[in-house]
Design a protein around this motif. Sequence first.
Motif, PDB file in Angstrom:
ATOM      1  N   TRP A  36       0.832  -1.207   0.000  1.00 58.09           N
ATOM      2  CA  TRP A  36       0.000   0.000   0.000  1.00 58.09           C
ATOM      3  C   TRP A  36       0.869   1.261   0.000  1.00 58.09           C
ATOM      4  O   TRP A  36       1.872   1.350   0.695  1.00 58.09           O
ATOM      5  CB  TRP A  36      -0.910   0.005   1.226  1.00 58.09           C
ATOM      6  CG  TRP A  36      -2.027   1.004   1.142  1.00 58.09           C
ATOM      7  CD1 TRP A  36      -2.785   1.286   0.054  1.00 58.09           C
ATOM      8  CD2 TRP A  36      -2.497   1.859   2.192  1.00 58.09           C
ATOM      9  NE1 TRP A  36      -3.713   2.250   0.363  1.00 58.09           N
ATOM     10  CE2 TRP A  36      -3.555   2.621   1.656  1.00 58.09           C
ATOM     11  CE3 TRP A  36      -2.138   2.050   3.527  1.00 58.09           C
ATOM     12  CZ2 TRP A  36      -4.263   3.558   2.413  1.00 58.09           C
ATOM     13  CZ3 TRP A  36      -2.835   2.979   4.286  1.00 58.09           C
ATOM     14  CH2 TRP A  36      -3.889   3.726   3.732  1.00 58.09           C
ATOM     15  N   ASN A  37       0.466   2.257  -0.824  1.00 61.73           N
ATOM     16  CA  ASN A  37       1.223   3.511  -0.882  1.00 61.73           C
ATOM     17  C   ASN A  37       0.490   4.659  -0.199  1.00 61.73           C
ATOM     18  O   ASN A  37       0.921   5.804  -0.273  1.00 61.73           O
ATOM     19  CB  ASN A  37       1.530   3.870  -2.337  1.00 61.73           C
ATOM     20  CG  ASN A  37       0.259   4.041  -3.145  1.00 61.73           C
ATOM     21  OD1 ASN A  37      -0.841   4.029  -2.591  1.00 61.73           O
ATOM     22  ND2 ASN A  37       0.394   4.198  -4.443  1.00 61.73           N
ATOM     23  N   GLY A  38      -0.654   4.364   0.449  1.00 62.99           N
ATOM     24  CA  GLY A  38      -1.364   5.404   1.172  1.00 62.99           C
ATOM     25  C   GLY A  38      -2.572   5.928   0.424  1.00 62.99           C
ATOM     26  O   GLY A  38      -3.494   6.438   1.043  1.00 62.99           O
ATOM     27  N   THR A  41      -6.451   2.297  -3.894  1.00 65.35           N
ATOM     28  CA  THR A  41      -7.574   1.603  -3.293  1.00 65.35           C
ATOM     29  C   THR A  41      -7.441   0.093  -3.486  1.00 65.35           C
ATOM     30  O   THR A  41      -8.236  -0.664  -2.962  1.00 65.35           O
ATOM     31  CB  THR A  41      -8.907   2.070  -3.910  1.00 65.35           C
ATOM     32  OG1 THR A  41      -8.733   2.137  -5.319  1.00 65.35           O
ATOM     33  CG2 THR A  41      -9.310   3.432  -3.362  1.00 65.35           C
ATOM     34  N   ALA A 249       6.817   6.207   5.348  1.00 67.54           N
ATOM     35  CA  ALA A 249       5.402   6.516   5.149  1.00 67.54           C
ATOM     36  C   ALA A 249       5.210   7.837   4.427  1.00 67.54           C
ATOM     37  O   ALA A 249       4.415   7.926   3.487  1.00 67.54           O
ATOM     38  CB  ALA A 249       4.683   6.548   6.490  1.00 67.54           C
ATOM     39  N   PHE A 250       5.948   8.866   4.838  1.00 65.92           N
ATOM     40  CA  PHE A 250       5.602  10.199   4.346  1.00 65.92           C
ATOM     41  C   PHE A 250       6.589  10.785   3.342  1.00 65.92           C
ATOM     42  O   PHE A 250       6.330  11.837   2.774  1.00 65.92           O
ATOM     43  CB  PHE A 250       5.407  11.157   5.528  1.00 65.92           C
ATOM     44  CG  PHE A 250       4.235  10.775   6.384  1.00 65.92           C
ATOM     45  CD1 PHE A 250       2.949  10.769   5.857  1.00 65.92           C
ATOM     46  CD2 PHE A 250       4.409  10.395   7.702  1.00 65.92           C
ATOM     47  CE1 PHE A 250       1.856  10.403   6.631  1.00 65.92           C
ATOM     48  CE2 PHE A 250       3.325  10.032   8.487  1.00 65.92           C
ATOM     49  CZ  PHE A 250       2.051  10.030   7.948  1.00 65.92           C
ATOM     50  N   PHE A 253       6.396   7.104   0.615  1.00 64.63           N
ATOM     51  CA  PHE A 253       5.033   6.570   0.446  1.00 64.63           C
ATOM     52  C   PHE A 253       5.010   5.051   0.329  1.00 64.63           C
ATOM     53  O   PHE A 253       4.200   4.486  -0.375  1.00 64.63           O
ATOM     54  CB  PHE A 253       4.318   7.246  -0.725  1.00 64.63           C
ATOM     55  CG  PHE A 253       4.019   8.682  -0.422  1.00 64.63           C
ATOM     56  CD1 PHE A 253       2.973   9.020   0.424  1.00 64.63           C
ATOM     57  CD2 PHE A 253       4.817   9.693  -0.926  1.00 64.63           C
ATOM     58  CE1 PHE A 253       2.713  10.341   0.741  1.00 64.63           C
ATOM     59  CE2 PHE A 253       4.569  11.015  -0.611  1.00 64.63           C
ATOM     60  CZ  PHE A 253       3.509  11.345   0.224  1.00 64.63           C
ATOM     61  N   VAL A 255       3.922   2.790   2.553  1.00 61.90           N
ATOM     62  CA  VAL A 255       3.252   2.661   3.840  1.00 61.90           C
ATOM     63  C   VAL A 255       3.327   1.227   4.363  1.00 61.90           C
ATOM     64  O   VAL A 255       3.411   0.999   5.573  1.00 61.90           O
ATOM     65  CB  VAL A 255       1.789   3.132   3.721  1.00 61.90           C
ATOM     66  CG1 VAL A 255       1.101   3.105   5.073  1.00 61.90           C
ATOM     67  CG2 VAL A 255       1.745   4.546   3.156  1.00 61.90           C
TER      68      VAL A 255
END
Lengths: 286, 280
Positions: A36-38, A41, A249-250, A253, A255
Motif C-alpha cells: 500500500w502507498n497510502g 484503493t 510513510a511520508f 510513500f 506505507v
Amino acid sequence: MRKALNYFLLSPALLISLLIVFIPGLLTIIVSFTDWNGVSTTPEFIGLQNFNELFVDSIFWQALFNNVKWTLIFITIPIVIGLLTAMLLLKRKRTKSVYQLIFLFPYILAPTTNAILWLNIIFNPVSGVVGYLQEAGIPIDSPLSSMNTALYAVAAVDVWHYWGFLTVVFLAALRQTPLDQIEAAHLEGCNGWQLFRYVYFPTIKPTFNILFIMIIIFSFLTFDYVYLLTGGGPSHATEMLSTYAYTFAFSAFQVGKAAAIALFMSFFGLLASCFYIWMSRNELKN
Amino acid sequence: MKSRTLAKTRQKSAFSHAILIIFSITALAPLSLVLINSFKNQTEILRNPLSWPKQLNFSNYVEAWNAANLSTGFINSLLLTGTTIVIVLIAASLAGYVLAGKRIKAEKGVTIYFMVAMTIPIQLFLFPLYFVLAKFNLIGNIFAVSFILAAVNMPLATFLMRTFFMNIPGELEESAKIDGASTFDVLTKIMFPLVRPGLITVSVIVGIAVWNEFLITSTFLQGQENFTATLGFLSLNNTYNTNQGLMMAASVLMIAPLVIFFLLVQKYFIDGLVSGSVKG
C-alpha cells in the motif's frame, strides 16, 4: 441494569481508544503485508516481502542498533543522575522544592523548543557556543555533524530534558521510607551507600522497576528529539526505527514497509509491556 | 570530638549543595543563553553568544511574533489543548470511576487493554489514521486532532482518575444509594466534587502534553493557518536560521508562558507525575 450503566459510563473512553488506536493498529498489521502507498484503493498482498526486505536492509539494522544504544544510555545516565539528586534533595528541608522546580524546567518545555534552542545557541557552528569556541581557537565542530558523535549529542539533549522528571519521582518514592528503619540504620552506623542500598532502595524498588521498564519501552519509540535535531542523519547515524518508519510513510510513500517497522517497534514495546503487566499482577489481583 | 563531627556534617552538606547547584546550572544554562541572546542582533551574537546584551532591545520579539504568526498559533494551541482536555476529562473520569470500583466483570481486561495502549508506538496507528483522515478531508482540522490526542492521553488519564476515585471511601457512595440517590446523583453531587484535585491534575498533565506535542500535530495539522504555536515556531527555523536573535526571542515567547503556567500549577503537575509512577 446497573451493569449496563457501568458499561455505558466506560464507553466514551473505550470507544475513542478503540476507534483511534486499536482499529488503525489492526489496519497497520494488515497493511504491513501489502504494498500500500497510502492512496491506492487496491493494495496487493505481498506476504512477508516487506519484512524480508527489511531484514536485508542495513539501515534498518543500524536503526535497531541505535535504539539499543539509546536504551543503554537512558537506563544508566538519567537514572544515576535522578537517584543521586533525589538522595541529595532528601536531606534539604528548605531548598528542596526550589531545586525540584529548577530541575523540572527543561522537562516541561516542548521538545520542539528544546531541540531548536540547542540547535541554535549551542550546536550552531557559526552563531552558537560551538562557533564561539571555534573562533577562540578550540578545535571543535558541531557534534551533530559527525557520524561518531551525533547520536550522543542528540541523546545528551534528550537526557538534559528528561532527568529532572526522574529526580522528582524518585524523591517522592524515597520519602515513603519508614523513619524507624532509617534511624535504626543510623544507629547501626551505616554509611551513605549502605543506607541507600539496604534501606532506601528496597522501598523505591517497585517505582524503580516501573520506571525502568517504561524507559526501555520509550527508548524503542523515541522520535521527537532525533527527528528535530538530525532527522536521522548524518547518513543514518542517528536513524531510529521511529524516524525510519516515518520516512517510509511520508517521504517514500511505502506505507506497507512503514507499517512493518511500526510492528517491529511494537513488538519490543509489547515484550516490555507484558513484563510490566506481569510485575503489576499483584495490583491487578486486589 | 563533637565539633569535629559537626564540621564533617557541614562539609558533607556543602558538598551536596555544590552538586545540586552544578545540576541546577546544567538545567538553566541553555535557557539563560536563550534569554540573553534574545535581546541581541546578529553581529552581537556572532561576536560572543555568552556576553550580556548591551541594551534591552525588544525588536526581535515583535519580529518573531509576526514571522511565526503566533497570534494564530496561540489561539490554535489553546483551542486544541482546551478541546482535548474537555474530551479527556469527561471520558477518563467516567472510566476511572467504573474501573476504581470494580463494577464490571471486564475490569481486568479493560485495565490490561489501557496498559498496552499506553505503551504502543504512535507509529502503530498513525499511518492508516493519516490516510483515512486525508480521505475525509480532516487534515488540518483541530477538532479531529484533539480526538487523536485525547485517545493518546486517555490511558494515563484514566489510571490517574482511577487512583483518585479509589481514595474515596466506598461507604460514602453506599450510604447515598441507601438514601435513594441515583448513580447520576452520586457522580455529580458526591464523586466529582471529591475528585476535583484529580480533575485539575489530569487537566494539567494532559494540557502540557498536548500543548507541547510534536509528532501528531506536525503530521495532522498542515497548512499555516492551522499551525499551533509550536508548529509556527518550528517553521521559523527554516527561514530565519541566520537570525539567531529572532530565533531566541521566539524561543522565549514559547518558554515564558509554559514556565509561568508551570509555576502556578506545580503542585498539581508534580502530583500527577508522582501518582502516575510511584508505587507503594
